[in-house]
Design a protein around this motif. Structure first.
Motif, short mmCIF file in Angstrom:
data_model
loop_
_atom_site.label_atom_id
_atom_site.label_comp_id
_atom_site.label_asym_id
_atom_site.label_seq_id
_atom_site.Cartn_x
_atom_site.Cartn_y
_atom_site.Cartn_z
N GLU A 59 0.83 -1.20 0.00
CA GLU A 59 0.00 0.00 0.00
C GLU A 59 0.86 1.25 0.00
OE1 GLU A 59 -2.45 -0.46 3.40
OE2 GLU A 59 -3.90 -1.79 2.42
N GLU A 60 1.94 1.26 0.81
CA GLU A 60 2.84 2.41 0.86
C GLU A 60 3.51 2.65 -0.49
OE1 GLU A 60 5.51 1.59 4.03
OE2 GLU A 60 4.11 2.23 5.61
N GLU A 61 3.95 1.55 -1.12
CA GLU A 61 4.59 1.67 -2.44
C GLU A 61 3.61 2.21 -3.47
OE1 GLU A 61 7.03 -1.11 -5.67
OE2 GLU A 61 6.30 -1.94 -3.79
N SER A 62 2.35 1.71 -3.39
CA SER A 62 1.32 2.17 -4.32
C SER A 62 1.03 3.65 -4.13
CB SER A 62 0.05 1.36 -4.12
OG SER A 62 -0.99 1.81 -4.95
N GLN A 63 0.94 4.08 -2.85
CA GLN A 63 0.72 5.50 -2.55
C GLN A 63 1.86 6.36 -3.05
OE1 GLN A 63 0.05 5.68 1.66
NE2 GLN A 63 -2.06 4.91 1.53
N GLU A 64 3.09 5.88 -2.87
CA GLU A 64 4.26 6.62 -3.33
C GLU A 64 4.25 6.77 -4.85
OE1 GLU A 64 9.16 6.44 -3.03
OE2 GLU A 64 7.91 4.96 -2.01
#
Length: 252
Positions: A59-64
């Motif tokens: 999720e963090e990678e997707s948000q980034e």
């Protein structure tokens, strides 16, 4: 009879001992089963935590990635003159060119742009001198030369008189096929003074506008003005654009 009793006692004892042994064996198994269940529970918990970590990282990678994509979309792509020149270069060019721009434009407004001969003409508006430049015979000839340096985005500046003495007469007239110019001398920004660029106030793909200051060499003073002029990227190079001096006249 005694023998039967003895056999019964032996069998009873054997059954009791077998029961005790089985009981002990079951006791040994129960803790192992508890340990096995505990280990399975811990293993399951670790797997769940690992899955949560992976999910969170995803999720963090997707948000980034979404943030980066948004930043790329929001960042304007430089086009036109902004892709060729930075503001400092535009500022320097305008500051170096503005006084030539002003003098050239005023030469058309005052009727002093072209060389003159000895012939002259006088009418109710005043005194005119015959243009001797062989290239310039008509109004169209003036326009052709004018637009070599001035942008066609703006109309010519020499087709009307101005309410500023001595610019109250037309700068060019034709009499009997001969072109005359007014040959009026004027200095609007003062003796010993020149224009300098104060700031860039607007910019498009092919034009930018600057506000001018008036610099006086006599006392080394600089005064802010309301004069706005522009430069246009046209035909692969810079041309003079608008020049607006609200105190005296608007050109174009």
């Amino acid at each position: 009879m005694k023998r039967n009793r003895l056999m019964t006692a032996i069998l009873t004892t054997s059954l009791i001992l077998s029961g005790c042994a089985a009981s002990e064996k079951n006791k040994d198994k129960k803790p192992n089963e508890k340990v096995s269940q505990s280990e399975r529970s811990k293993s399951k918990s670790k797997k769940e935590e690992k899955l949560k970590e992976v999910k969170k990282a995803t999720e963090e990678e997707s948000q980034e990635q979404e943030t980066q994509a948004s930043q790329v979309q929001e960042t304007p792509v430089a086009t036109g003159i902004s892709s060729m020149f930075i503001d400092d270069e535009l500022f320097a060019f305008a500051d170096e060119t503005v006084n030539t721009f002003y003098a050239e434009r005023m030469s058309y407004i005052c009727g002093t742009q072209f060389s003159v001969g000895e012939s002259s003409y006088r009418n109710d508006d005043g005194y005119y001198v015959a243009v001797s430049d062989p290239r310039i015979q008509t109004y169209d000839d003036i326009e052709n030369v004018y637009y070599q340096k001035f942008s066609r985005r703006y109309p010519i500046c020499y087709d009307k008189p101005y309410n500023l003495s001595p610019l109250t007469k037309l700068p060019f007239i034709v009499v009997d096929g001969q072109l005359y110019e007014a040959y009026s001398a004027i200095c609007i920004n003062g003796i010993g003074c020149k224009y300098t660029v104060g700031e860039i106030i607007k910019k498009t793909d092919d034009e930018f506008w600057v506000r001018l200051n008036n610099y006086c060499e006599l006392d080394n003073s600089t005064n802010q003005t309301d004069i706005i002029c522009s430069f246009v990227w046209e035909d692969g190079g810079w041309k003079y654009g608008d020049f607006n001096n609200p105190e005296f006249y608007k050109v174009g």
